[in-house]
Design an enzyme around this catalytic site. Sequence first.
Site, PDB file in Angstrom:
ATOM      1  N   HIS A  14     -73.622   0.887  25.893  1.00  0.00           N
ATOM      2  CA  HIS A  14     -73.413   2.042  25.023  1.00  0.00           C
ATOM      3  C   HIS A  14     -72.970   1.696  23.614  1.00  0.00           C
ATOM      4  CE1 HIS A  14     -69.223   1.321  26.075  1.00  0.00           C
ATOM      5  NE2 HIS A  14     -68.905   2.028  25.017  1.00  0.00           N
TER       6      HIS A  14
HETATM    7  C1  UD1 Z   1     -66.683   6.064  22.518  1.00  0.00           C
HETATM    8  C2  UD1 Z   1     -65.752   5.052  21.860  1.00  0.00           C
HETATM    9  C3  UD1 Z   1     -65.975   3.679  22.474  1.00  0.00           C
HETATM   10  C4  UD1 Z   1     -65.867   3.728  23.981  1.00  0.00           C
HETATM   11  C5  UD1 Z   1     -66.815   4.782  24.512  1.00  0.00           C
HETATM   12  C6  UD1 Z   1     -66.747   4.913  26.005  1.00  0.00           C
HETATM   13  C7  UD1 Z   1     -65.177   5.373  19.500  1.00  0.00           C
HETATM   14  C8  UD1 Z   1     -65.443   4.903  18.134  1.00  0.00           C
HETATM   15  N1  UD1 Z   1     -66.017   4.911  20.442  1.00  0.00           N
HETATM   16  O1  UD1 Z   1     -68.011   5.707  22.196  1.00  0.00           O
HETATM   17  O2  UD1 Z   1     -65.003   2.786  21.977  1.00  0.00           O
HETATM   18  O3  UD1 Z   1     -66.193   2.468  24.508  1.00  0.00           O
HETATM   19  O4  UD1 Z   1     -66.476   6.044  23.909  1.00  0.00           O
HETATM   20  O5  UD1 Z   1     -67.691   5.804  26.489  1.00  0.00           O
HETATM   21  O6  UD1 Z   1     -64.250   6.119  19.714  1.00  0.00           O
HETATM   22  N2  UD1 Z   1     -71.851  12.341  24.050  1.00  0.00           N
HETATM   23  C9  UD1 Z   1     -72.224  13.266  24.979  1.00  0.00           C
HETATM   24  N3  UD1 Z   1     -71.249  13.778  25.817  1.00  0.00           N
HETATM   25  C10 UD1 Z   1     -69.959  13.406  25.732  1.00  0.00           C
HETATM   26  C11 UD1 Z   1     -69.587  12.471  24.765  1.00  0.00           C
HETATM   27  C12 UD1 Z   1     -70.541  11.944  23.935  1.00  0.00           C
HETATM   28  O7  UD1 Z   1     -73.378  13.636  25.092  1.00  0.00           O
HETATM   29  O8  UD1 Z   1     -69.123  13.914  26.529  1.00  0.00           O
HETATM   30  C13 UD1 Z   1     -72.892  11.750  23.179  1.00  0.00           C
HETATM   31  C14 UD1 Z   1     -73.034  12.499  21.874  1.00  0.00           C
HETATM   32  O9  UD1 Z   1     -74.368  12.460  21.509  1.00  0.00           O
HETATM   33  C15 UD1 Z   1     -72.228  11.628  20.908  1.00  0.00           C
HETATM   34  C16 UD1 Z   1     -72.468  10.245  21.464  1.00  0.00           C
HETATM   35  O10 UD1 Z   1     -72.548  10.417  22.881  1.00  0.00           O
HETATM   36  O11 UD1 Z   1     -72.645  11.765  19.589  1.00  0.00           O
HETATM   37  C17 UD1 Z   1     -71.391   9.255  21.122  1.00  0.00           C
HETATM   38  O12 UD1 Z   1     -70.098   9.738  21.523  1.00  0.00           O
HETATM   39  P1  UD1 Z   1     -68.783   9.190  20.762  1.00  0.00           P
HETATM   40  O13 UD1 Z   1     -67.554   9.743  21.367  1.00  0.00           O
HETATM   41  O14 UD1 Z   1     -68.958   9.358  19.285  1.00  0.00           O
HETATM   42  O15 UD1 Z   1     -68.844   7.626  20.983  1.00  0.00           O
HETATM   43  P2  UD1 Z   1     -69.178   6.776  22.288  1.00  0.00           P
HETATM   44  O16 UD1 Z   1     -70.440   6.052  22.048  1.00  0.00           O
HETATM   45  O17 UD1 Z   1     -69.060   7.581  23.539  1.00  0.00           O
END
Ligand code: UD1
Length: 388
Positions: free
Chosen positions: A218
């Site tokens: 991820h």
């Molecule tokens: C975040 C953390 C990362 C951690 C990871 C675990 C930061 C900078 N990154 O990354 O350190 O290892 O979580 O999973 O804080 N999304 C969904 N549903 C959700 C959450 C996210 O669909 O419940 C999708 C959305 O499109 C979103 C993308 O995932 O834009 C990224 O989510 P985000 O929280 O920005 O970062 P992660 O890649 O999950």
Amino acid sequence: MLKIINVVGARPNFMKIAPLMDEMKKHARIRPILLHTGQHYDDKMSDVFFEELRISKPDIYLGVGSGSHAEQTAKVMMEFERVALQERPDLIVVVGDVNSTLACSLVAAKLLIPVAHVEAGLRSFDRTMPEEINRLVTDSLSDYLFTTCEEANKNLQQEGISEEKIFFVGNVMIDTLMKNIERIKSRDTLEKLGLAGRAGLADRAGPAARDFAVLTLHRPGNVDVKETFRDILGALDELQTKIKIVFPIHPRTTKQLKEFKLWEMAKGMKNLMLIDPLGYIDFLSLVSQAKLVMTDSGGLQEETTVLGIPCLTLRENTERPITVSEGTNVVVGMNKDRIIQEGLKILNGAGKMGQRPKLWDGKAATRIMNILIEQLGLVHRLGYSVVS
Ligand code: UD1
């Protein structure tokens, strides 16, 4: 009463806060408040962890959701400032290195609310990782820095953080793993996934009989760059001819696979099993019976080390070098040939065995609470006696 706000936001935070909340609840004069920023919001990324780890529902939910780094961090800061002013806690506890960790520490520090950072001092020395920025800033603002290994203490001291603030206590994520190990062992995850032929083989016949691998991906550095993602998929294409690979997909990764039109390539691999993200117990059940784990996650490097499962980290570096020097981890990067070569070594029985690092013994949260009680002057103020 001592009011403590415990902050969670994203998936890897939940298993870290669970033992701390349990520990706080043992103290009649401590009022723990659980605050969820809503950085992760899907059931499979959040709710399932609360249910499985029996964490009480958040007292406060900020509902910030997704966005760019600046948007997400700013939204958490604005919402958290409002809460902090209203609640006026005596302490906030943040864990790990996600955007919510950074945002809440920054708000608290400016309101002169003491900050305790659990899992402090980890460094990849790679500032292209957003988490490295989060770790550096959070640590520089924290009043109590709790570390998982002695190397983290050294990193903090080299950054000029005074020794009195740093406490080597062990690993709260391993507290949760140890507490749940019996449930993990008895969970029927392999049957549910149709891997039943493989179920129980690991326990009955030892590692040689384990006949599937687990993959998680991820990190933006891997899944947001098309060429890198394609290279990794190329390696998987080769390895899946030798072993079944189970791939619980993070929502970000699903999005990127579709965006880069790599979804069909992944789907076309007969032995690559694409599944939805799993809850805590199912995921650890799967991992604990695997022959090999390939990942870019931080926490999974630690969990595989404790479970004794060989792990290949698909990144150029790790902020958790103890999992390499003492555990089962090998950092292989994202080069297709290297991933295949190291993967085959493990399939041929040459995986590292490793050992459990010092103080990863299930008691980190107890140590943290004892230190906080002492440091916050509670022994005196609230008539506590600290049990070590
Ligand atoms: C975040 C953390 C990362 C951690 C990871 C675990 C930061 C900078 N990154 O990354 O350190 O290892 O979580 O999973 O804080 N999304 C969904 N549903 C959700 C959450 C996210 O669909 O419940 C999708 C959305 O499109 C979103 C993308 O995932 O834009 C990224 O989510 P985000 O929280 O920005 O970062 P992660 O890649 O999950």
